[in-house]
Design a protein around this motif. Structure first.
Motif, PDB file in Angstrom:
ATOM      1  N   ILE A  68       0.829  -1.203   0.000  1.00  0.00           N
ATOM      2  CA  ILE A  68       0.000   0.000   0.000  1.00  0.00           C
ATOM      3  C   ILE A  68       0.870   1.262   0.000  1.00  0.00           C
ATOM      4  O   ILE A  68       0.453   2.308  -0.504  1.00  0.00           O
ATOM      5  CB  ILE A  68      -0.996   0.007   1.201  1.00  0.00           C
ATOM      6  N   VAL A  69       2.094   1.148   0.529  1.00  0.00           N
ATOM      7  CA  VAL A  69       2.959   2.330   0.568  1.00  0.00           C
ATOM      8  C   VAL A  69       3.378   2.769  -0.848  1.00  0.00           C
ATOM      9  O   VAL A  69       3.086   3.898  -1.254  1.00  0.00           O
ATOM     10  CB  VAL A  69       4.164   2.124   1.509  1.00  0.00           C
ATOM     11  N   PRO A  70       4.042   1.879  -1.643  1.00  0.00           N
ATOM     12  CA  PRO A  70       4.332   2.308  -3.027  1.00  0.00           C
ATOM     13  C   PRO A  70       3.077   2.595  -3.855  1.00  0.00           C
ATOM     14  O   PRO A  70       3.075   3.520  -4.673  1.00  0.00           O
ATOM     15  CB  PRO A  70       5.127   1.136  -3.621  1.00  0.00           C
ATOM     16  N   ILE A  71       2.004   1.841  -3.629  1.00  0.00           N
ATOM     17  CA  ILE A  71       0.770   2.092  -4.389  1.00  0.00           C
ATOM     18  C   ILE A  71       0.229   3.481  -4.048  1.00  0.00           C
ATOM     19  O   ILE A  71      -0.132   4.264  -4.933  1.00  0.00           O
ATOM     20  CB  ILE A  71      -0.293   1.002  -4.097  1.00  0.00           C
ATOM     21  N   GLY A  72       0.208   3.798  -2.764  1.00  0.00           N
ATOM     22  CA  GLY A  72      -0.286   5.107  -2.332  1.00  0.00           C
ATOM     23  C   GLY A  72       0.583   6.239  -2.864  1.00  0.00           C
ATOM     24  O   GLY A  72       0.074   7.315  -3.210  1.00  0.00           O
ATOM     25  N   GLN A  87      -0.384   3.732   5.436  1.00  0.00           N
ATOM     26  CA  GLN A  87       0.439   4.590   4.577  1.00  0.00           C
ATOM     27  C   GLN A  87       1.066   5.742   5.346  1.00  0.00           C
ATOM     28  O   GLN A  87       2.153   6.213   5.013  1.00  0.00           O
ATOM     29  CB  GLN A  87      -0.421   5.210   3.471  1.00  0.00           C
ATOM     30  N   LEU A  88       0.355   6.199   6.374  1.00  0.00           N
ATOM     31  CA  LEU A  88       0.806   7.389   7.107  1.00  0.00           C
ATOM     32  C   LEU A  88       2.016   7.090   7.973  1.00  0.00           C
ATOM     33  O   LEU A  88       2.728   7.989   8.395  1.00  0.00           O
ATOM     34  CB  LEU A  88      -0.337   7.933   7.963  1.00  0.00           C
ATOM     35  N   GLN A  89       2.249   5.801   8.232  1.00  0.00           N
ATOM     36  CA  GLN A  89       3.404   5.419   9.052  1.00  0.00           C
ATOM     37  C   GLN A  89       4.709   5.577   8.276  1.00  0.00           C
ATOM     38  O   GLN A  89       5.783   5.457   8.844  1.00  0.00           O
ATOM     39  CB  GLN A  89       3.243   3.970   9.544  1.00  0.00           C
ATOM     40  N   ASN A  90       4.618   5.803   6.977  1.00  0.00           N
ATOM     41  CA  ASN A  90       5.838   5.881   6.170  1.00  0.00           C
ATOM     42  C   ASN A  90       6.154   7.294   5.681  1.00  0.00           C
ATOM     43  O   ASN A  90       6.534   7.480   4.538  1.00  0.00           O
ATOM     44  CB  ASN A  90       5.726   4.950   4.958  1.00  0.00           C
TER      45      ASN A  90
END
Ligand code: C2E
Ligand code: CA
Ligand code: CA
Ligand code: CA
Length: 272
Positions: free
Chosen positions: A86-90, A122-125
């Motif tokens: 979800i991180v790269p997707i976001g 996502q916000l954790q990154n």
């Protein structure tokens, strides 16, 4: 299943296998979805209930899978949250929204704020720093981006710091699916949010009884007391739109106004 005939058991297991294989394959294929350009965004316009003017739009993710066709986000977001993709997707979503706004500007089209869905994971990154970098890379004013977060995020220990970061960047926050999570008034009072999105389940039931109407009305009154604007989601009929207008709701989105549309369709919609 133990006592069933041999064939029955066989078919039952086979069906399980097919489900399992599709899930496995979705998880594996997701790793190359970005690289192979399979992710796309669609946009659902939002309208001012009192003037009828378009006020903004929500960006929604679609995955064009070579074998399964268009996979809706509900079928892969959870997996992506679990395995971290979800991180790269976001990040792809944020950059794609910025690229598209830049194209609209270059084509002299009217520009509207775009709302981006962001999950807690996502916000954790360091999501906010990434957003800030993209805004400057594509020279987009922060007023053109709104961020949609769920109520559950407000209970996260990092919520206060993250919301302050957004505020410093002048990016507005909408609380998504409002009414379905842990809505604690004390959180909402403490955190500055600009929009409250009334979950579509309330809108669907709104005309069933006075009680259901009153619930929606209370959410609108409460949001306004918190100095937030209200957006009704999933508005499908003119009766719902009329009642929402009467109850003082600010904005609305839903099939009654427009389905989510791709970039080209949006272009022709904006030219009208
Ligand atoms: P959501 O943020 O609550 O988005 C609203 C959903 O309702 C969308 O489904 C939209 O297509 C659908 N919808 C819009 N108007 C109507 C209507 O009048 N009636 C009905 N029945 N439905 C309507 P979609 O696009 O399948 O998205 C599902 C969820 O996936 C979204 O719910 C959001 O939580 C998540 N999602 C979508 N895009 C992203 C993304 O880029 N990042 C993240 N983290 N999540 C996303
Ligand atoms: Ca949303
Ligand atoms: Ca904004
Ligand atoms: Ca929602």
């Amino acid at each position: 299943a133990k006592h069933a005939g041999r064939n029955k058991v066989f078919y039952y297991e086979k069906a399980m296998d097919a489900d399992f294989l599709q899930k496995m394959s979705i998880e594996q294929d997701l790793h190359r979805a970005i690289e192979w350009n399979e992710l796309k965004l669609v946009f659902q316009p939002q309208f001012h209930l009192h003037t009828g003017e378009m006020t903004g739009m929500e960006a929604l993710l679609r995955w064009h899978h070579p074998k399964f066709g268009i996979v809706p986000p509900l079928q892969f977001i959870k997996t992506a949250e679990e395995n971290g993709l979800i991180v790269p997707i976001g990040e792809w979503v944020v950059e794609e929204v910025c690229r598209i706004i830049q194209r609209w500007e270059a084509a002299n089209m009217p520009i509207y704020p775009v709302s981006i869905n962001v999950s807690t994971r996502q916000l954790q990154n360091d999501f906010v720093s990434f957003l800030e970098r993209m805004l400057s890379k594509y020279d987009i004013p922060s007023s053109m981006i709104n961020i949609e977060l769920t109520e559950s995020f407000l209970a996260d220990s990092t919520a206060f710091a993250v919301l302050n970061q957004f505020q410093d960047l002048c990016v507005d926050i909408a609380i998504d699916d409002f009414g379905t999570g842990f809505s604690s008034l004390s959180y909402l009072e403490r955190f500055p949010v600009q929009f409250i999105k009334i979950d579509q389940s309330f809108i669907q039931r709104m005309l069933d009884s006075k009680k259901q109407t009153d619930i929606v009305h209370s959410i609108i009154v409460m949001a306004h007391a918190l100095e937030a604007k209200t957006i009704a989601e999933g508005v499908e009929t003119s009766e719902q739109a009329a009642l929402l207008k009467q109850l003082g709701c600010d904005w609305a989105q839903g099939y009654h106004f427009s389905q989510p549309v791709n970039e080209e369709e949006l272009r022709s919609l904006l030219k009208r």
